[in-house]
Design a protein around this motif. Sequence first.
Motif, PDB file in Angstrom:
ATOM      1  N   ASP A   1       0.820  -1.220   0.000  1.00 40.57           N
ATOM      2  CA  ASP A   1       0.000   0.000   0.000  1.00 40.57           C
ATOM      3  C   ASP A   1       0.850   1.264   0.000  1.00 40.57           C
ATOM      4  O   ASP A   1       0.359   2.356   0.278  1.00 40.57           O
ATOM      5  N   SER A   2       2.143   1.120  -0.304  1.00 36.94           N
ATOM      6  CA  SER A   2       3.147   2.192  -0.395  1.00 36.94           C
ATOM      7  C   SER A   2       3.565   2.738   0.963  1.00 36.94           C
ATOM      8  O   SER A   2       4.205   3.787   1.034  1.00 36.94           O
ATOM      9  N   SER A   3       3.240   2.042   2.052  1.00 37.45           N
ATOM     10  CA  SER A   3       3.695   2.479   3.373  1.00 37.45           C
ATOM     11  C   SER A   3       5.011   1.791   3.703  1.00 37.45           C
ATOM     12  O   SER A   3       5.311   0.697   3.221  1.00 37.45           O
ATOM     13  N   PHE A   4       5.821   2.451   4.550  1.00 35.55           N
ATOM     14  CA  PHE A   4       7.093   1.863   4.950  1.00 35.55           C
ATOM     15  C   PHE A   4       6.839   0.659   5.867  1.00 35.55           C
ATOM     16  O   PHE A   4       5.928   0.664   6.695  1.00 35.55           O
ATOM     17  N   ALA A   5       7.670  -0.368   5.669  1.00 36.29           N
ATOM     18  CA  ALA A   5       7.547  -1.589   6.473  1.00 36.29           C
ATOM     19  C   ALA A   5       7.943  -1.311   7.922  1.00 36.29           C
ATOM     20  O   ALA A   5       8.603  -0.310   8.231  1.00 36.29           O
ATOM     21  N   GLU A   6       7.569  -2.231   8.788  1.00 33.95           N
ATOM     22  CA  GLU A   6       7.779  -2.056  10.228  1.00 33.95           C
ATOM     23  C   GLU A   6       9.247  -1.955  10.608  1.00 33.95           C
ATOM     24  O   GLU A   6       9.594  -1.365  11.625  1.00 33.95           O
ATOM     25  N   HIS A   7      10.134  -2.542   9.777  1.00 33.46           N
ATOM     26  CA  HIS A   7      11.551  -2.556  10.150  1.00 33.46           C
ATOM     27  C   HIS A   7      12.278  -1.244   9.830  1.00 33.46           C
ATOM     28  O   HIS A   7      13.446  -1.087  10.163  1.00 33.46           O
ATOM     29  N   VAL A   8      11.608  -0.292   9.183  1.00 35.58           N
ATOM     30  CA  VAL A   8      12.270   0.951   8.774  1.00 35.58           C
ATOM     31  C   VAL A   8      12.133   1.981   9.891  1.00 35.58           C
ATOM     32  O   VAL A   8      11.029   2.393  10.231  1.00 35.58           O
TER      33      VAL A   8
ATOM     34  N   LYS B   1       2.041  10.679   4.211  1.00 35.89           N
ATOM     35  CA  LYS B   1       2.927  11.412   5.118  1.00 35.89           C
ATOM     36  C   LYS B   1       4.400  11.093   4.918  1.00 35.89           C
ATOM     37  O   LYS B   1       5.261  11.691   5.561  1.00 35.89           O
ATOM     38  N   ALA B   2       4.712  10.141   4.042  1.00 47.20           N
ATOM     39  CA  ALA B   2       6.091   9.662   3.940  1.00 47.20           C
ATOM     40  C   ALA B   2       7.061  10.743   3.481  1.00 47.20           C
ATOM     41  O   ALA B   2       8.141  10.922   4.063  1.00 47.20           O
ATOM     42  N   ASN B   3       6.707  11.474   2.406  1.00 46.91           N
ATOM     43  CA  ASN B   3       7.635  12.466   1.866  1.00 46.91           C
ATOM     44  C   ASN B   3       8.004  13.526   2.906  1.00 46.91           C
ATOM     45  O   ASN B   3       9.186  13.840   3.103  1.00 46.91           O
ATOM     46  N   LYS B   4       7.010  14.075   3.567  1.00 49.28           N
ATOM     47  CA  LYS B   4       7.278  15.125   4.551  1.00 49.28           C
ATOM     48  C   LYS B   4       8.129  14.603   5.702  1.00 49.28           C
ATOM     49  O   LYS B   4       9.053  15.281   6.184  1.00 49.28           O
ATOM     50  N   ALA B   5       7.826  13.361   6.136  1.00 42.52           N
ATOM     51  CA  ALA B   5       8.591  12.792   7.251  1.00 42.52           C
ATOM     52  C   ALA B   5      10.056  12.611   6.878  1.00 42.52           C
ATOM     53  O   ALA B   5      10.956  12.886   7.685  1.00 42.52           O
ATOM     54  N   VAL B   6      10.309  12.166   5.668  1.00 39.57           N
ATOM     55  CA  VAL B   6      11.692  11.978   5.215  1.00 39.57           C
ATOM     56  C   VAL B   6      12.402  13.328   5.141  1.00 39.57           C
ATOM     57  O   VAL B   6      13.558  13.473   5.588  1.00 39.57           O
TER      58      VAL B   6
ATOM     59  N   LEU C   1       4.186   4.851   7.501  1.00 38.03           N
ATOM     60  CA  LEU C   1       3.872   6.072   6.765  1.00 38.03           C
ATOM     61  C   LEU C   1       3.806   5.754   5.259  1.00 38.03           C
ATOM     62  O   LEU C   1       4.689   5.096   4.711  1.00 38.03           O
ATOM     63  N   ALA C   2       2.765   6.251   4.601  1.00 40.44           N
ATOM     64  CA  ALA C   2       2.526   5.898   3.199  1.00 40.44           C
ATOM     65  C   ALA C   2       2.951   7.021   2.257  1.00 40.44           C
ATOM     66  O   ALA C   2       2.866   8.205   2.589  1.00 40.44           O
ATOM     67  N   VAL C   3       3.395   6.614   1.064  1.00 43.33           N
ATOM     68  CA  VAL C   3       3.698   7.587   0.008  1.00 43.33           C
ATOM     69  C   VAL C   3       2.383   8.161  -0.526  1.00 43.33           C
ATOM     70  O   VAL C   3       2.231   9.373  -0.666  1.00 43.33           O
ATOM     71  N   PHE C   4       1.428   7.274  -0.823  1.00 49.15           N
ATOM     72  CA  PHE C   4       0.087   7.685  -1.258  1.00 49.15           C
ATOM     73  C   PHE C   4      -0.931   6.917  -0.428  1.00 49.15           C
ATOM     74  O   PHE C   4      -0.739   5.741  -0.106  1.00 49.15           O
TER      75      PHE C   4
END
Length: 963
Positions: free
Chosen positions: A378-385, A402-407, A391-394
């Motif tokens: 679903d484009s979210s980061f896996a638990e190990h990251v 929220k992924a882009n802003k968090a990075v 947090l998902a890209v889309f």
Amino acid sequence: MTTESTDTSIDYKDTLFLPKTDFPMRAGLPQREPEWLKRWEDLRVYDRLRETAHGRVPFVLHDGPPYANGHLHIGHALNKVLKDFIVRSQQMLGRDSRYVPGWDCHGLPIEWKIEEQYRAKGKSKDEVPVNELRAECRRFAEHWVGIQREEFKRLGVTGDWDDPYLTMDFHAEAVIADEFMKFVMNGSLYLGSKPVMWSPVEKTALAEAEVEYHDHQSHTIWVKFPVVEGPEALKGASVVIWTTTPWTIPSNRGVAFASRISYGLYKVTAAADDNWAKAGDVLLLADPLAADVMGAARVESYERVGDAGPLEGIMLGHPLAELDPFWAYEVPMLEGDFVTDDAGTGFVHTAPSHGLDDYELFVKNGMVDRMTHNVTEDSSFAEHVPFFAGLAVFDHKGKEGKANKAVIDKLVEAGALLARGRMKHSYPHSWRSKAPVIYRNTPQWFVAIDRPLDDGMGTYGATIRERALTSIDRLVSWTPQTGRNRLYSMIEARPDWVLSRQRAWGVPLTCFVKRAPDGTVEILRDPAVNARIKAAFETEGADAWFEAGAKERFLGNDHPHADWDRVTDILDVWFDSGSTHAFALRDRPDGIWPASVYLEGTDQHRGWFHSSMLQACGTRGRAPYDAVVTHGFTLDENGMKMSKSLGNTVSPADVVKQYGADILRLWVAQTDFTVDQRIGPEILKGTADSYRRLRNTLRYMLGALEGFSDAERVEPQAMPELERFVLHRLSELDGVVRKGFDAFDFQGVFQALFQFATVDLSAFWFDIRKDALYCDAPGDLRRRAVRTVMDAVFARLVTWLAPILPFTMEEVWLSRFPGAESSVHLVDIPETPADWLNAGLAAKWEAVRKARRVVTGALELERREKRIGASLEAAPVVHVADPGLRETLSGVEFQDVCITSALTLSAAEAPSGAFTLDDIPGIAVVPTLAEGEKCARCWKILPDVGRHAHPGVCERCNAAITG
């Protein structure tokens, strides 16, 4: 022509041979066309043509299957009407032209619709047994196949509508599975892990053909990667990268450069205190881009402090390494031929799990073991990251997560961000959900297109790519030729074919795998297992694969059940449609292989043309088609793309309701389909006007031919020259029509026929000969010749136009040849004698027509000035400087050609003020009034009127009346 008489003893109207026909001037197509459809169905026209086609050369247009999802749009209408032009014209040219319509029934859009229905009821598709979901999808597709079938038939499209092909038919599913298993058996199928286009919304891999590009607003960031290992001169320096996908930074495994680019070391000498760029920072940048980077970073001043030197072998640190040991690995600098100095920094951050160029670079350098699996379906980061887990890209609607802003925030915290911004650019989206996609590394099933195949079909190459490229160049003809270049370049550069989809509604990848402890995968290759699968699919459909006990059933007693796993992915629907040549051509009694022609829109160079080529080259050794015809897209009248939100769409159903299907078909015939076409209310009005002009020509012929019989016929050698000229034009046009139909040049064919009908016939021949038709005695040679030639014109013009305007030409045909079994669509275009061609006669009459233009131009001016009311009131003097032309005109009854009562040809120099045309030198006209009395029957003004038994008429009319 008037019928008023000066002789009160007789009504001369009754002595004229005026056209008689019940053929209506108003077409009433929306109301009448359904009657013709019903009639063709009752007559079994398509079936009867097949039954009587023995010995003819077969011709098959293989239908690219539309998707069974929703009402037809104008692009569907364009596509199907063009196909019908081909099918009908090839049949009437004497071939056995077969057409089996088909539908693409599997795939994501239908499954997505069913999921939406589930979601509306608060139910998840994961809660539904897979075959229950598949049954819902099947019913949905059946519903729309039924609707679209009637909509296509309403357009006048002929074909085997009672027995179409559907990719969801059990036999089709069995063949698709069998075609897939050929790739299993020939060794080209493999399980790989590489970045593929992935839809986070639909949670599946996508093929390039399922992706379209739209504007998208992305983050842009400039990020510093510190040099941790390299020359002393680079100590403390940072390589700067630029990217529009900040979310891929946590998966970075390298930085690419190009040795052809000049790089330098740049030192920041002044920057604001709150700036991310600090005084003293040393940055490694491409020289042509350094100023742009410093500007984006709001650096106040900087200086170049040295060359970068060789970059190969330099190691960088990950920009997030200081925040968590998860990124405590070295980042190598690698030479990449895709790096440019057009934009960015001259360096490219590479995340091999999220980009094809990145992946290929790592394959080239033997670093495939450095792939990451940091992003889930679903484009979210896996638990190990760290920091970003969940947090998902889309999001599930395709909106930015929220992924882009968090990075970006973490890069700021790490002191690694140099600058940031936003930009609008073209970005890939799923053409189903319209949501953005990402590149994501997942295990998928691929067909290797560069692996040599030992299948005994290597005539055109050992690999799928070689066979495809050879087919494109040597075996297939292309209309337009640009289609060849487009498909060739796509196949030349394409990667291996991704076949698997993580969905439910489709044909499964019917194979079994054994997974070894070391992670390697063995694929079961057993013809007996394959045969059991195909047999089950023939009777039960692909649902059999998902039934309980399917593994044990298909493996039988030949293999230990516990050792093998059943693959549950489904095939890319492009493999389904790419396989249609097998069950819609090869397996049908009315099919031939390869197809004579495929016709689709330009998008199918990456779609159906492409997948059919790859599939057939892998299973049959060559392309499944001999010719490919490509059409453009439909735009509105202003050249804008159609959109419901803009309100500029044109519905074929609305056009048919207002004008009739033949008007829509005529619009298709008048366009250059090889490029984008425009359609809208004003264009359709113009099309309808063209139709009316053509209809009036046909109506006139029907009236003029009333009562014509073989007894009237005149042999060509006995005809006047004007009729032999018309025969020449027929023979000339016959070649144009036949060549045009074979070249799929429908616009050229129609333009030639429309010009002939409205100019050569209505404005020239009919205009001249209406006097002979109305006023000559029935047995007069000239009148018989006119009707003989008109009969030949009718037979050809109606059959030439029948593939384009099937409803109207049927109406015209039946108006002349009524009968329960009569139909223009059961006859062929008649052969036209070659000896009708007469180039010398044609050249002579073209000269006559030019001279006539000068006379009619002069008389038109006289009418405008009210000096005459009609051309028959005139007796012009025509000054012709060329003696040869003057002799020619004197031998063709030039006054009749010009529709005047008298005409004098003069060799004298034209007086000043005589009428001339600049483009026809040497001819001048002096209009004068005709002398004599007006014939009450033919309206010519002649000296002999009043000297005959019928005092109100001329000699010719008197003879016609008295017999």
